[in-house]
Design a protein around this motif. Structure first.
Motif, PDB file in Angstrom:
ATOM      1  N   SER A  66      -4.591  10.305   0.655  1.00  0.00           N
ATOM      2  CA  SER A  66      -5.110   8.847  -0.493  1.00  0.00           C
ATOM      3  C   SER A  66      -6.302  10.259  -0.526  1.00  0.00           C
ATOM      4  O   SER A  66      -6.908  10.244  -1.226  1.00  0.00           O
ATOM      5  CB  SER A  66      -5.277   7.622  -0.412  1.00  0.00           C
ATOM      6  N   LEU A  81       0.789  -1.126   0.282  1.00  0.00           N
ATOM      7  CA  LEU A  81      -0.016  -0.186  -0.021  1.00  0.00           C
ATOM      8  C   LEU A  81       1.112   1.132   0.202  1.00  0.00           C
ATOM      9  O   LEU A  81       0.670   2.164  -0.819  1.00  0.00           O
ATOM     10  CB  LEU A  81      -0.906  -0.255   1.341  1.00  0.00           C
ATOM     11  N   TYR A 124      -9.456  -0.356  -1.236  1.00  0.00           N
ATOM     12  CA  TYR A 124      -8.229  -1.535  -0.764  1.00  0.00           C
ATOM     13  C   TYR A 124      -8.856  -1.642   0.602  1.00  0.00           C
ATOM     14  O   TYR A 124      -9.003  -2.179   1.697  1.00  0.00           O
ATOM     15  CB  TYR A 124      -6.599  -1.637  -0.930  1.00  0.00           C
ATOM     16  N   CYS A 125      -8.349  -0.163   1.383  1.00  0.00           N
ATOM     17  CA  CYS A 125      -8.829  -0.013   3.152  1.00  0.00           C
ATOM     18  C   CYS A 125      -9.904  -0.733   3.308  1.00  0.00           C
ATOM     19  O   CYS A 125     -10.645  -0.195   4.150  1.00  0.00           O
ATOM     20  CB  CYS A 125      -8.961   1.522   3.208  1.00  0.00           C
ATOM     21  N   GLU A 168      -0.889   7.176   4.892  1.00  0.00           N
ATOM     22  CA  GLU A 168      -0.918   7.150   3.681  1.00  0.00           C
ATOM     23  C   GLU A 168      -2.486   6.931   3.384  1.00  0.00           C
ATOM     24  O   GLU A 168      -3.015   7.736   2.233  1.00  0.00           O
ATOM     25  CB  GLU A 168      -0.210   6.085   3.568  1.00  0.00           C
ATOM     26  N   LEU A 169      -3.332   7.027   4.135  1.00  0.00           N
ATOM     27  CA  LEU A 169      -4.771   6.533   3.830  1.00  0.00           C
ATOM     28  C   LEU A 169      -4.917   8.330   3.834  1.00  0.00           C
ATOM     29  O   LEU A 169      -6.513   8.303   2.977  1.00  0.00           O
ATOM     30  CB  LEU A 169      -5.358   5.594   4.913  1.00  0.00           C
ATOM     31  N   LYS A 202       1.992   1.611  -3.581  1.00  0.00           N
ATOM     32  CA  LYS A 202       0.451   2.422  -4.203  1.00  0.00           C
ATOM     33  C   LYS A 202       0.573   3.564  -4.196  1.00  0.00           C
ATOM     34  O   LYS A 202      -0.237   4.615  -4.989  1.00  0.00           O
ATOM     35  CB  LYS A 202      -0.499   1.760  -4.057  1.00  0.00           C
ATOM     36  N   PHE A 203       1.109   3.851  -2.760  1.00  0.00           N
ATOM     37  CA  PHE A 203       1.020   5.605  -2.544  1.00  0.00           C
ATOM     38  C   PHE A 203       2.396   6.305  -3.120  1.00  0.00           C
ATOM     39  O   PHE A 203       1.524   7.114  -3.120  1.00  0.00           O
ATOM     40  CB  PHE A 203       0.417   5.734  -0.961  1.00  0.00           C
ATOM     41  N   TYR A 248      -4.038   6.669  -5.805  1.00  0.00           N
ATOM     42  CA  TYR A 248      -5.097   7.003  -4.788  1.00  0.00           C
ATOM     43  C   TYR A 248      -5.830   6.013  -4.625  1.00  0.00           C
ATOM     44  O   TYR A 248      -5.924   5.667  -3.493  1.00  0.00           O
ATOM     45  CB  TYR A 248      -5.011   8.332  -4.974  1.00  0.00           C
ATOM     46  N   VAL A 251      -5.644   2.563  -3.096  1.00  0.00           N
ATOM     47  CA  VAL A 251      -5.545   2.964  -1.259  1.00  0.00           C
ATOM     48  C   VAL A 251      -6.588   2.677  -0.900  1.00  0.00           C
ATOM     49  O   VAL A 251      -6.463   1.969   0.213  1.00  0.00           O
ATOM     50  CB  VAL A 251      -4.574   3.493  -1.316  1.00  0.00           C
ATOM     51  N   VAL A 290      -1.718   1.793   7.608  1.00  0.00           N
ATOM     52  CA  VAL A 290      -1.448   2.810   6.678  1.00  0.00           C
ATOM     53  C   VAL A 290      -2.385   4.126   6.607  1.00  0.00           C
ATOM     54  O   VAL A 290      -2.659   4.783   6.085  1.00  0.00           O
ATOM     55  CB  VAL A 290      -1.102   2.510   5.441  1.00  0.00           C
TER      56      VAL A 290
END
Length: 631
Positions: free
Chosen positions: A609, A553, A591-592, A605-606, A556-557, A585, A588, A602
């Motif tokens: 994003s 992740l 997925y979460c 990062e989340l 990806k970020f 973005y 991420v 993350v």
């Protein structure tokens, strides 16, 4: 305790000597198809001595007896007959005879254990224990007390009955301490019970053997505490064992050196760098006592020289690797202490720590040092001299960090000589990764951004060729590690170049080209890492494994951020880059949403994003509108 000097007694003593020689020396020459031949011969001799002693006992008691009687002096289960223990503390002759019988039971027990007959060995050792446990600890029996409990400790530890082993060994330790406090004179050694009068061991040799037995007690306790996960106690006992082995010259140099180097790694985990450094300095000095490394020519001529060369090179390279870990962890722990919430050097914290160190560290070191010292007069100066070449205090500024870095780098060179890529792929790459990590942490202390960037470039130069050549089919995990590290390194270089460019009014074409190259290179390696998680059909996993969750992740970020950072004067290219950024973005965020347990991995990062998922479409639409109006 004077021994009888008759011809009959001398014959008994000679049998005992032969039994010891068979067990300790001749057994090493036994053939593979009959590995216990000498041990069995030794056992027969010990049994004959036992019968002889029982015959003497029967004769002195005025009773008729023959060879068969000695076999019946023990019951079938190995227990001594009624009243047998009483002789241990009776008149001197009977007491001496009982002590000798106990020693024989001990040696028979060890013999059975060494021939893998553990139950029989335990039985003999317990008979020995029963004979001596009714007595007070004296100069005559204290060595036997400790030896038999050491053996029972080893026996039960081998059966994974760790608490039972602990009990025997801790009693042995207590017996030694009490005896040394209350008496302290050289006690009889087990061998003293079977020597002709006038041939007893010297006082110095008695002391050496007694101290060796206690050193073994401490060594076994260190293993027991380690198995019980009492790591601090295990380290203390290991340290004491190593100190005593040097003091009494009871060590094999290479084995001792590796044990000291291994102990240093425990101290590193506890940030006790003074102790770790002392262990490593001692390990390096003592390893040199093993002799000179034979030349390649000598190794080719002789198999023995070849084996010696291989062992010396390997062990010294292993110690070098422990030195690398020391330097790396010292630098990394300093970084953790000095960095602010965005990973940069906190100058206020740096000043505060400098003041504190001037006031406290030197006194603190003096107080701790006396308890950990290794060495004797012939090695102590060499150990201290080696210690002085590297600090044990956390570096607080660049020059201090650089001096530690240079020591670590010198050991990298030494370790790579043995752990070459040809034949030691995994080890060689791990050493390169440590070398890269040394450069990474040194860059933290460097204020000049361009010089920092050059340090990261050194990391790329050492890792990139390996990453390209390594077969991912056989070394998938290592390839992933290298791909991710290269991606991160290029990413850090990109951030540094961005910081340099921000200081310029208008970056030139060369700077832009360099910046875009760093972005593209970082993306390439992040994408290689992500692609390595795909199925053989090329499908990305619906649910990432725990060990891949955060790295994937984060990758990806960062790919998303890198796409948005690419500089182009072409609007269509800008829009394409931003669209690719938005796509990553979105990955991420989605997925979460589908896997809520991933959010904690993350969190930062989340959050970013989600923010970019809402902002980027507006920016893309503005560019699209500009393109439409220009057409």
């Amino acid at each position: 305790m004077a021994a009888n000097n008759s011809i009959e007694w001398r014959a008994v003593c000679e049998k005992f000597r032969l039994a010891q020689e068979l067990s300790e020396i001749e057994s090493k020459k036994d053939p593979e198809n009959n590995p216990f031949r000498s041990k069995y011969k030794a056992r027969d001799l010990l049994k004959e001595i036992h019968c002889s002693l029982k015959k003497i006992e029967i004769e002195e008691q005025g009773e008729a007896g023959d060879e068969a009687d000695c076999e019946s002096s023990q019951t079938a289960d190995g227990e001594p007959e009624d009243g047998f223990e009483k002789t241990f503390t009776g008149d001197s002759a009977a007491g001496l005879r009982a002590a000798r019988l106990a020693v024989l039971q001990y040696h028979l027990g060890v013999n059975h254990i060494e021939t893998e007959e553990l139950s029989a060995g335990e039985l003999h050792l317990m008979v020995c224990m029963k004979l001596i446990d009714k007595c007070t600890t004296t100069r005559e029996n204290v060595s036997l007390f400790i030896h038999v409990r050491n053996q029972l400790g080893i026996l039960w530890a081998g059966r994974d009955e760790i608490e039972k082993a602990q009990g025997f060994l801790e009693i042995a330790e207590t017996m030694y301490l009490v005896y040394m406090k209350e008496d302290g004179q050289p006690p009889l050694d087990l061998q003293d019970f079977f020597v002709p009068e006038g041939e007893e061991l010297s006082q110095q040799e008695k002391i050496r053997r007694f101290e060796m037995a206690y050193t073994h007690t401490l060594y076994y306790l260190a293993q027991v505490y380690k198995n019980l996960q009492q790591y601090e106690r295990a380290a203390q006992y290991c340290h004491s064992t190593l100190q005593r082995q040097l003091e009494y010259k009871q060590f094999a140099p290479l084995e001792w050196a590796i044990n000291a180097a291994t102990l240093s790694q425990y101290y590193i985990t506890k940030t006790r760098y003074m102790e770790a450094r002392h262990c490593l300095a001692a390990a390096s000095v003592i390893a040199n006592l093993a002799g000179e490394i034979p030349s390649e020519a000598a190794a080719k001529e002789s198999e023995a020289e070849s084996e010696k060369r291989e062992e010396l090179l390997q062990k010294r390279a292993e110690i070098a690797r422990c030195w690398i870990k020391y330097c790396l962890n010292l630098l990394q722990d300093a970084k953790k202490l000095l960095e602010d919430n965005i990973g940069e050097l906190d100058l206020d914290r740096q000043d505060e720590l400098k003041r504190a160190r001037r006031n406290e560290e030197e006194e603190k070191e003096k107080g701790r040092k006396s308890a950990i010292l290794f060495g004797s007069s012939d090695t102590f100066d060499s150990i201290c001299s080696l210690e002085e070449k590297v600090s044990s205090m956390l570096p607080l500024e660049f020059e201090e960090a650089r001096s530690i870095f240079l020591v670590g780098q010198s050991y990298v060179t030494q370790a790579k000589e043995y752990f070459a890529m040809d034949g030691h792929v995994t080890d060689h790459i791990e050493i390169l990764q440590d070398h890269s990590a040394l450069f990474k942490v040194l860059a933290f202390f460097e204020e000049d951004l361009e010089r920092r960037c050059k340090m990261h470039k050194r990391r790329v130069d050492m890792l990139e060729p390996i990453c390209k050549d390594l077969n991912a089919q056989y070394y998938l995990l290592i390839c992933r590690q290298l791909q991710f590290e290269l991606a991160e390194t290029y990413y850090e270089m990109m951030d540094l170049k961005l910081a340099v460019a921000d200081k310029l009014d208008q970056p030139d074409v060369h700077t832009i080209k360099k910046f875009n190259h760093l972005c593209s290179s970082s993306m390439k390696y992040y994408q290689m890492f992500l692609d390595s998680t795909r199925s053989p059909e090329g499908k990305f996993p619906e649910k990432l494994e725990d060990d891949l969750l955060r790295p994937a992740l984060v990758a990806k970020f960062r790919v998303a951020r890198l796409h948005s950072k690419l500089i182009s004067s072409n609007l269509a290219t800008q829009m394409e880059n931003l669209s690719l950024s938005l796509e990553s973005y979105n990955f991420v965020v989605q997925y979460c949403e589908e896997n809520p347990e991933a959010k904690n991995a993350v969190e930062t990062e989340l959050e970013l994003s989600m923010e970019m998922v809402s902002l980027l479409p507006l920016k893309i639409n503005r560019i699209r509108s500009t393109l439409a109006s220009s057409n």
